[in-house]
Design a protein around this motif. Structure first.
Motif, PDB file in Angstrom:
ATOM      1  N   UNK A   1      45.685   0.246 -43.605  1.00 49.72           N
ATOM      2  CA  UNK A   1      44.976  -0.694 -42.734  1.00 49.72           C
ATOM      3  C   UNK A   1      43.611  -0.146 -42.329  1.00 49.72           C
ATOM      4  N   UNK A   2      43.537   1.138 -42.071  1.00 52.73           N
ATOM      5  CA  UNK A   2      42.263   1.756 -41.698  1.00 52.73           C
ATOM      6  C   UNK A   2      41.255   1.681 -42.828  1.00 52.73           C
ATOM      7  N   UNK A   3      41.759   1.636 -44.078  1.00 51.52           N
ATOM      8  CA  UNK A   3      40.881   1.548 -45.250  1.00 51.52           C
ATOM      9  C   UNK A   3      40.547   0.109 -45.614  1.00 51.52           C
ATOM     10  N   UNK A   4      41.041  -0.855 -44.824  1.00 49.44           N
ATOM     11  CA  UNK A   4      40.707  -2.251 -45.055  1.00 49.44           C
ATOM     12  C   UNK A   4      41.667  -3.013 -45.932  1.00 49.44           C
ATOM     13  N   UNK A   5      42.858  -2.445 -46.201  1.00 54.72           N
ATOM     14  CA  UNK A   5      43.858  -3.135 -47.000  1.00 54.72           C
ATOM     15  C   UNK A   5      44.729  -4.016 -46.112  1.00 54.72           C
ATOM     16  N   UNK A   6      44.804  -5.287 -46.442  1.00 51.98           N
ATOM     17  CA  UNK A   6      45.684  -6.192 -45.717  1.00 51.98           C
ATOM     18  C   UNK A   6      47.104  -6.053 -46.222  1.00 51.98           C
ATOM     19  N   UNK A   7      48.039  -5.908 -45.291  1.00 54.57           N
ATOM     20  CA  UNK A   7      49.457  -5.716 -45.638  1.00 54.57           C
ATOM     21  C   UNK A   7      50.182  -7.025 -45.378  1.00 54.57           C
ATOM     22  N   UNK A   8      50.415  -7.795 -46.419  1.00 50.31           N
ATOM     23  CA  UNK A   8      51.082  -9.084 -46.290  1.00 50.31           C
ATOM     24  C   UNK A   8      52.584  -8.864 -46.263  1.00 50.31           C
ATOM     25  N   UNK A   9      53.173  -9.080 -45.093  1.00 48.03           N
ATOM     26  CA  UNK A   9      54.561  -8.690 -44.852  1.00 48.03           C
ATOM     27  C   UNK A   9      55.532  -9.718 -45.417  1.00 48.03           C
TER      28      UNK A   9
ATOM     29  N   UNK B   1      26.680   1.805 -18.979  1.00 48.51           N
ATOM     30  CA  UNK B   1      26.422   0.939 -20.131  1.00 48.51           C
ATOM     31  C   UNK B   1      26.949   1.565 -21.415  1.00 48.51           C
ATOM     32  N   UNK B   2      26.802   2.878 -21.544  1.00 54.06           N
ATOM     33  CA  UNK B   2      27.329   3.572 -22.719  1.00 54.06           C
ATOM     34  C   UNK B   2      28.857   3.540 -22.721  1.00 54.06           C
ATOM     35  N   UNK B   3      29.471   3.658 -21.553  1.00 57.39           N
ATOM     36  CA  UNK B   3      30.927   3.555 -21.449  1.00 57.39           C
ATOM     37  C   UNK B   3      31.403   2.185 -21.911  1.00 57.39           C
ATOM     38  N   UNK B   4      30.668   1.148 -21.504  1.00 54.25           N
ATOM     39  CA  UNK B   4      31.035  -0.201 -21.905  1.00 54.25           C
ATOM     40  C   UNK B   4      30.886  -0.385 -23.407  1.00 54.25           C
ATOM     41  N   UNK B   5      29.789   0.131 -23.971  1.00 52.17           N
ATOM     42  CA  UNK B   5      29.573   0.009 -25.411  1.00 52.17           C
ATOM     43  C   UNK B   5      30.660   0.745 -26.186  1.00 52.17           C
ATOM     44  N   UNK B   6      31.030   1.923 -25.718  1.00 51.77           N
ATOM     45  CA  UNK B   6      32.100   2.684 -26.356  1.00 51.77           C
ATOM     46  C   UNK B   6      33.426   1.930 -26.269  1.00 51.77           C
ATOM     47  N   UNK B   7      33.670   1.318 -25.128  1.00 54.62           N
ATOM     48  CA  UNK B   7      34.885   0.528 -24.930  1.00 54.62           C
ATOM     49  C   UNK B   7      34.923  -0.658 -25.880  1.00 54.62           C
ATOM     50  N   UNK B   8      33.802  -1.351 -26.034  1.00 55.53           N
ATOM     51  CA  UNK B   8      33.733  -2.507 -26.929  1.00 55.53           C
ATOM     52  C   UNK B   8      33.965  -2.095 -28.380  1.00 55.53           C
ATOM     53  N   UNK B   9      33.409  -0.970 -28.769  1.00 58.56           N
ATOM     54  CA  UNK B   9      33.593  -0.489 -30.136  1.00 58.56           C
ATOM     55  C   UNK B   9      35.062  -0.140 -30.387  1.00 58.56           C
ATOM     56  N   UNK B  10      35.695   0.463 -29.388  1.00 59.88           N
ATOM     57  CA  UNK B  10      37.110   0.807 -29.527  1.00 59.88           C
ATOM     58  C   UNK B  10      37.959  -0.455 -29.637  1.00 59.88           C
ATOM     59  N   UNK B  11      37.624  -1.472 -28.849  1.00 56.96           N
ATOM     60  CA  UNK B  11      38.341  -2.738 -28.939  1.00 56.96           C
ATOM     61  C   UNK B  11      38.176  -3.375 -30.315  1.00 56.96           C
TER      62      UNK B  11
ATOM     63  N   UNK C   1      37.475  -1.898 -33.152  1.00 58.78           N
ATOM     64  CA  UNK C   1      38.203  -1.110 -34.152  1.00 58.78           C
ATOM     65  C   UNK C   1      39.687  -1.425 -34.115  1.00 58.78           C
ATOM     66  N   UNK C   2      40.235  -1.590 -32.921  1.00 56.96           N
ATOM     67  CA  UNK C   2      41.656  -1.924 -32.796  1.00 56.96           C
ATOM     68  C   UNK C   2      41.946  -3.284 -33.432  1.00 56.96           C
ATOM     69  N   UNK C   3      41.077  -4.254 -33.167  1.00 55.92           N
ATOM     70  CA  UNK C   3      41.258  -5.576 -33.778  1.00 55.92           C
ATOM     71  C   UNK C   3      41.190  -5.472 -35.297  1.00 55.92           C
ATOM     72  N   UNK C   4      40.227  -4.690 -35.798  1.00 53.31           N
ATOM     73  CA  UNK C   4      40.034  -4.595 -37.241  1.00 53.31           C
ATOM     74  C   UNK C   4      41.227  -3.926 -37.932  1.00 53.31           C
ATOM     75  N   UNK C   5      41.687  -2.804 -37.385  1.00 53.99           N
ATOM     76  CA  UNK C   5      42.754  -2.048 -38.052  1.00 53.99           C
ATOM     77  C   UNK C   5      44.113  -2.719 -37.872  1.00 53.99           C
ATOM     78  N   UNK C   6      44.478  -3.019 -36.637  1.00 50.49           N
ATOM     79  CA  UNK C   6      45.794  -3.616 -36.407  1.00 50.49           C
ATOM     80  C   UNK C   6      45.854  -5.046 -36.931  1.00 50.49           C
ATOM     81  N   UNK C   7      44.691  -5.658 -37.144  1.00 52.78           N
ATOM     82  CA  UNK C   7      44.647  -7.001 -37.699  1.00 52.78           C
ATOM     83  C   UNK C   7      44.920  -7.057 -39.191  1.00 52.78           C
TER      84      UNK C   7
END
Length: 382
Positions: A47-55, A89-99, A101-107
């Motif tokens: 998933x981290x490499x961008x492969x979709x896992x169709x269950x 502001x940097x904390x918020x930007x870091x938080x948004x990036x983490x969010x 990434x979570x959507x991208x990988x777990x998605x």
């Protein structure tokens, strides 16, 4: 992959095609791998490499795998050394990036839903009603959806069934529809219930509710005795939600729903607006109630207010100062926008947040959330 809305993959039965449905902003996978069983480490790596896992295995096992992948992601984040943010502001930007990434990988853990909104997996839930509420009647077209997004859709269906109790409506329930912001933060409703209604309602007996959402503010104004409310929204989903709730509360005869951007035609003695509180770009439909890019709705409300107020009328702006504590907007900017719109501040009611994140030191934005104040700004023509 054949287009931005279609997935094509190879399976034992041959070439398969389905619509890509990801309301939470998850990216389409760069490739598809069909899976019936898989350990969490392998799933997380793919998933981290961008492969979709169709269950294609047991549905409940897929839920367990998603939880395990989430745990691996948390552990990886803790191991990775991140630079300490020097500003909010940097904390918020870091938080948004983490969010994101979570959507991208777990998605990348995917479920196929057939053209009748059925899930052809063992121990799968009945999602027909939940999907119909979110996407409309089944059209015979199969869809592939991230499991994480599907679970959110199921959760939204449960919220819609049960409703959210609203103390300022004497405990009556508001039933949020999928994609419409739920009034779970009741403190801003307390401010609307407490603010003195403008005397101008005596000669101009109409209020505007700009951005109606669930209809909770329109309902509150009607319950407070405002003779007529015109409530606007661009979103058909929001207007349908507001109509449903106002009917449930037997208040629809007092509220006219209008699909438009910001203001309807005419004037009002009271104009209420609760715009999204954070000036950042939404990355999905579901974020549009939270993020207002470049404060566009806020500034549009202020700029149009003087042209739509009756003599002696007031505009009520409901706004948190969280953006100020995050360094995304300053108080001076807000005051300049108010003054440049030909407005003056008649008064302000304030309240502290009561939600759990304000008391959670582990939240990455805790310092800003702990300092947050939500205000109802009473504005008049300057």
């Amino acid at each position: 992959m054949t287009s931005s809305n279609t997935l094509t993959w190879q399976e034992e039965s041959g070439t398969r095609t389905a619509l890509w449905q990801a309301d939470n902003g998850a990216r389409q996978p760069s490739r598809i791998q069909v899976a019936k069983e898989m350990d969490a480490d392998t799933a997380y790596r793919l998933a981290s490499a961008g492969t979709g896992l169709l269950w294609r295995g047991d549905f409940q096992h897929a839920r367990q795998l998603l939880q395990a992948m989430s745990a691996r992601m948390d552990a990886a984040g803790q191991r990775k050394k991140k630079p300490t943010p020097s500003t909010a502001a940097e904390s918020f930007e870091q938080h948004r990036k983490a969010q994101a990434l979570r959507v991208r990988v777990l998605g990348q853990l995917l479920i196929e839903i057939d053209g009748n909104y059925g899930i052809p997996l063992k121990r799968s839930p009945d999602v027909v009603q939940a999907c119909t509420e979110a996407w409309g009647p089944a059209d015979g077209q199969a869809r592939v959806v991230p499991l994480r997004s599907l679970l959110g859709l199921i959760g939204a269906h449960e919220w819609r069934k049960k409703g959210v109790p609203v103390a300022t409506l004497n405990g009556a329930h508001i039933h949020p529809h999928y994609g419409v912001f739920s009034p779970v933060r009741g403190e801003y409703l307390d401010l609307v219930a407490q603010a003195p209604l403008p005397a101008a309602l005596q000669h101009c007996p109409q209020a505007f509710d700009i951005g109606v959402g669930t209809g909770v503010l329109s309902a509150l104004l009607a319950r407070r005795g405002v003779p007529r409310v015109m409530a606007t929204d661009l979103s058909e989903r929001a207007l349908a939600c507001a109509r449903d709730n106002l009917q449930r509360l037997d208040l629809l005869s007092k509220v006219e729903l209008v699909q438009t951007d910001l203001y309807p035609a005419g004037n009002a003695a009271l104009v209420v607006c609760n715009p999204p509180w954070l000036p950042a770009k939404p990355t999905s439909t579901l974020e549009q109630a939270v993020y207002d890019e470049d404060s566009a709705m806020l500034r549009g409300f202020l700029q149009g207010l003087t042209a739509h107020l009756c003599q002696g009328g007031e505009g009520w702006l409901i706004l948190s100062d969280l953006a100020e504590h995050l360094g995304l907007r300053t108080r001076d900017q807000l005051m300049d926008w108010i003054a440049n719109a030909g407005l003056k501040v008649l008064g302000r009611l304030e309240t502290r947040p009561r939600h759990s994140k304000a008391q959670d030191p582990s939240d990455p934005l805790h310092a800003a959330r702990a300092a947050e104040v939500t205000s109802l700004w009473r504005l008049g023509v300057g």
